[in-house]
Design a protein around this motif. Structure first.
Motif, PDB file in Angstrom:
ATOM      1  N   ASN A 125      28.713  38.951  64.460  1.00 25.51           N
ATOM      2  CA  ASN A 125      28.678  39.938  63.394  1.00 25.51           C
ATOM      3  C   ASN A 125      28.908  39.324  62.022  1.00 25.51           C
ATOM      4  N   SER A 126      28.958  38.005  61.935  1.00 23.84           N
ATOM      5  CA  SER A 126      29.206  37.354  60.655  1.00 23.84           C
ATOM      6  C   SER A 126      28.455  36.038  60.591  1.00 23.84           C
ATOM      7  N   ILE A 127      28.178  35.588  59.372  1.00 31.17           N
ATOM      8  CA  ILE A 127      27.532  34.292  59.171  1.00 31.17           C
ATOM      9  C   ILE A 127      28.302  33.529  58.116  1.00 31.17           C
ATOM     10  N   PHE A 128      28.182  32.196  58.148  1.00 28.55           N
ATOM     11  CA  PHE A 128      28.786  31.372  57.117  1.00 28.55           C
ATOM     12  C   PHE A 128      27.844  31.303  55.934  1.00 28.55           C
ATOM     13  N   LEU A 129      28.390  31.465  54.765  1.00 26.03           N
ATOM     14  CA  LEU A 129      27.602  31.416  53.549  1.00 26.03           C
ATOM     15  C   LEU A 129      27.571  30.000  52.993  1.00 26.03           C
ATOM     16  N   SER A 130      27.024  29.845  51.821  1.00 26.05           N
ATOM     17  CA  SER A 130      26.900  28.549  51.182  1.00 26.05           C
ATOM     18  C   SER A 130      28.258  27.879  51.036  1.00 26.05           C
ATOM     19  N   PRO A 131      28.328  26.548  51.205  1.00 22.27           N
ATOM     20  CA  PRO A 131      29.604  25.843  51.037  1.00 22.27           C
ATOM     21  C   PRO A 131      30.136  25.929  49.625  1.00 22.27           C
ATOM     22  N   GLU A 132      29.311  26.442  48.681  1.00 21.10           N
ATOM     23  CA  GLU A 132      29.772  26.604  47.312  1.00 21.10           C
ATOM     24  C   GLU A 132      30.827  27.698  47.218  1.00 21.10           C
ATOM     25  N   LEU A 133      30.872  28.591  48.227  1.00 18.28           N
ATOM     26  CA  LEU A 133      31.870  29.634  48.211  1.00 18.28           C
ATOM     27  C   LEU A 133      33.242  29.052  48.542  1.00 18.28           C
ATOM     28  N   VAL A 134      34.235  29.904  48.409  1.00 20.68           N
ATOM     29  CA  VAL A 134      35.614  29.455  48.541  1.00 20.68           C
ATOM     30  C   VAL A 134      35.950  29.095  49.985  1.00 20.68           C
ATOM     31  N   ASN A 175      35.616  24.728  41.116  1.00 23.01           N
ATOM     32  CA  ASN A 175      35.307  25.996  40.453  1.00 23.01           C
ATOM     33  C   ASN A 175      36.479  26.972  40.431  1.00 23.01           C
ATOM     34  N   LEU A 176      37.659  26.486  40.780  1.00 21.06           N
ATOM     35  CA  LEU A 176      38.813  27.373  40.822  1.00 21.06           C
ATOM     36  C   LEU A 176      39.914  26.912  39.875  1.00 21.06           C
ATOM     37  N   MET A 177      40.607  27.894  39.317  1.00 19.96           N
ATOM     38  CA  MET A 177      41.752  27.639  38.442  1.00 19.96           C
ATOM     39  C   MET A 177      42.995  28.195  39.138  1.00 19.96           C
ATOM     40  N   ALA A 239      45.120  31.835  42.530  1.00 22.97           N
ATOM     41  CA  ALA A 239      43.845  31.124  42.379  1.00 22.97           C
ATOM     42  C   ALA A 239      42.774  32.115  41.933  1.00 22.97           C
ATOM     43  N   VAL A 240      42.050  31.767  40.868  1.00 25.31           N
ATOM     44  CA  VAL A 240      40.968  32.603  40.352  1.00 25.31           C
ATOM     45  C   VAL A 240      39.762  31.720  40.060  1.00 25.31           C
ATOM     46  N   LEU A 241      38.582  32.325  39.976  1.00 32.90           N
ATOM     47  CA  LEU A 241      37.411  31.568  39.573  1.00 32.90           C
ATOM     48  C   LEU A 241      37.610  31.070  38.151  1.00 32.90           C
ATOM     49  N   LYS A 242      37.198  29.839  37.874  1.00 31.57           N
ATOM     50  CA  LYS A 242      37.450  29.232  36.565  1.00 31.57           C
ATOM     51  C   LYS A 242      36.813  30.072  35.459  1.00 31.57           C
ATOM     52  N   PHE A 243      37.439  30.066  34.300  1.00 33.70           N
ATOM     53  CA  PHE A 243      36.949  30.823  33.160  1.00 33.70           C
ATOM     54  C   PHE A 243      37.516  30.236  31.868  1.00 33.70           C
ATOM     55  N   THR A 244      36.899  30.570  30.767  1.00 36.06           N
ATOM     56  CA  THR A 244      37.462  30.327  29.445  1.00 36.06           C
ATOM     57  C   THR A 244      37.382  31.644  28.696  1.00 36.06           C
ATOM     58  N   ILE A 245      38.077  31.719  27.570  1.00 32.55           N
ATOM     59  CA  ILE A 245      38.192  32.983  26.852  1.00 32.55           C
ATOM     60  C   ILE A 245      37.382  32.931  25.562  1.00 32.55           C
ATOM     61  N   PRO A 246      36.511  33.902  25.333  1.00 34.30           N
ATOM     62  CA  PRO A 246      35.744  33.932  24.076  1.00 34.30           C
ATOM     63  C   PRO A 246      36.661  34.117  22.866  1.00 34.30           C
ATOM     64  N   ASP A 247      36.107  33.859  21.680  1.00 32.52           N
ATOM     65  CA  ASP A 247      36.862  34.049  20.437  1.00 32.52           C
ATOM     66  C   ASP A 247      37.327  35.497  20.306  1.00 32.52           C
ATOM     67  N   LYS A 248      38.494  35.642  19.693  1.00 33.23           N
ATOM     68  CA  LYS A 248      39.085  36.956  19.424  1.00 33.23           C
ATOM     69  C   LYS A 248      39.442  37.722  20.698  1.00 33.23           C
ATOM     70  N   LYS A 249      39.631  36.980  21.789  1.00 30.94           N
ATOM     71  CA  LYS A 249      40.085  37.598  23.033  1.00 30.94           C
ATOM     72  C   LYS A 249      41.253  36.791  23.603  1.00 30.94           C
ATOM     73  N   TYR A 250      41.945  37.348  24.578  1.00 37.12           N
ATOM     74  CA  TYR A 250      43.068  36.657  25.207  1.00 37.12           C
ATOM     75  C   TYR A 250      43.172  37.090  26.663  1.00 37.12           C
ATOM     76  N   LEU A 251      43.900  36.292  27.447  1.00 38.59           N
ATOM     77  CA  LEU A 251      44.164  36.633  28.839  1.00 38.59           C
ATOM     78  C   LEU A 251      45.477  37.402  28.912  1.00 38.59           C
ATOM     79  N   ALA A 252      45.414  38.606  29.450  1.00 42.08           N
ATOM     80  CA  ALA A 252      46.617  39.416  29.645  1.00 42.08           C
ATOM     81  C   ALA A 252      47.014  39.355  31.114  1.00 42.08           C
ATOM     82  N   ILE A 253      48.256  38.937  31.377  1.00 42.67           N
ATOM     83  CA  ILE A 253      48.790  38.909  32.741  1.00 42.67           C
ATOM     84  C   ILE A 253      49.866  39.981  32.814  1.00 42.67           C
ATOM     85  N   GLN A 254      49.619  41.007  33.619  1.00 42.03           N
ATOM     86  CA  GLN A 254      50.520  42.157  33.662  1.00 42.03           C
ATOM     87  C   GLN A 254      51.317  42.181  34.961  1.00 42.03           C
ATOM     88  N   LEU A 255      52.597  42.447  34.817  1.00 39.11           N
ATOM     89  CA  LEU A 255      53.495  42.583  35.958  1.00 39.11           C
ATOM     90  C   LEU A 255      54.115  43.976  35.904  1.00 39.11           C
TER      91      LEU A 255
END
Length: 290
Positions: A125-134, A175-177, A239-255
């Motif tokens: 009922n399942s298949i393995f996907l591309s090795p590019e995945l996590v 590809n992970l941060m 662990a999250v997919l790698k990213f950078t932040i565009p100008d005039k934006k920020y990363l908000a980490i909420q607890l």
């Protein structure tokens, strides 16, 4: 002339015969069929599907199926019917071990099973996907390294209500941060974690302008905590997919605190993200089990 025509006709038939032989000898590409797993859900009860790895993607064939990841468990999918007696539909779930899992969903007032473990099924009922995945085994190893690695970059922290919340490590591998977070409770009242969420947001919202935000969904959480006892501390790695932040934006980490008001938010700028430390690559002879 008749002899020439006879030769031409014979040559034509030989040409057709050659095409037929080549067609039969050429290998045929047979598409692999994935047998979907039959699943019954109802309106009045929740069905829990437990996967061996974290869920990274869910696609519903119909809005008649309600689906969400269980709170505090990235590998459990909770399903419920949005209405009764809906027509047959399907569900696709991608997990962090690189598998695509296929289901056929039907409505029933009384499902025969409410808790289903995918570990107990075979792989038809399942298949393995591309090795590019996590690869979850790799992610777990890298996250553990990030948890104990030294970090010389800029740290972001905030203190409120006796809770110290800080981002004290940013690491990158492929590809992970990996974001290392520490929660310290200096009060005598335990801190029950309700949500830990990540957004990319606008720094300032202009008048009459809609604010845009993008939520970042974790791929894996190492050393995940649900409660920080009074006068104690715990570190975890997200662990999250790698990213950078565009100008005039920020990363908000909420607890967010469950049944309480001690909510804290960290603001992380792009120049902090881009200084992530590189985690050493794992040795090629290391084997992973799925």
């Amino acid at each position: 002339m008749k002899k020439i025509n006879a030769c031409m006709v014979m040559g034509f038939f030989l040409f057709l015969f050659g095409l037929n032989v080549n067609a039969q000898s050429s290998p045929k590409l047979e598409p692999k069929s994935i047998a979907p797993y039959p699943l019954e859900i109802t309106y009045f009860k929740t069905t829990n599907v437990i996967f061996p790895s974290a869920i990274v993607g869910v696609d519903r064939g119909s809005k008649d199926v309600l689906a969400q990841k269980a709170k505090g468990a990235a590998n459990i999918l909770q399903l419920k019917a949005a209405r009764d007696s809906f027509p047959e539909t399907n569900l696709t779930v991608i997990t962090a071990d690189g598998k695509l899992n296929s289901f056929v969903i039907n409505y029933t007032p009384k499902p025969s099973m409410l808790n289903i473990s995918i570990k107990e099924r075979d792989n038809k009922n399942s298949i393995f996907l591309s090795p590019e995945l996590v690869n979850e085994a790799e992610v777990t190893t890298y996250a553990t390294r990030a948890l104990y690695s030294k970090y010389k970059g800029r740290k972001v922290k905030h203190r409120k209500y006796g809770i110290h919340f800080g981002l004290n490590g940013i690491f990158i591998r492929d590809n992970l941060m990996y974001l290392r977070l520490t929660i310290t409770n200096t009060s005598n009242i335990s801190y029950d974690i309700d949500q830990l969420r990540f957004f990319i947001r606008d720094q300032k919202k202009a008048k009459r302008t809609a604010s845009q935000e993008i939520e970042i969904t974790p791929v894996h959480i190492q050393n995940e905590a649900t409660k920080i006892a009074g006068q104690s501390s715990q570190s975890l790695v997200v662990a999250v997919l790698k990213f950078t932040i565009p100008d005039k934006k920020y990363l908000a980490i909420q607890l967010f605190e469950a049944n309480g008001g001690r909510h804290i938010e960290l603001s992380v700028k792009n120049n902090t993200i881009t200084k992530a430390s590189v985690l050493p690559k794992l040795e090629s002879n290391v084997k992973y089990s799925h």
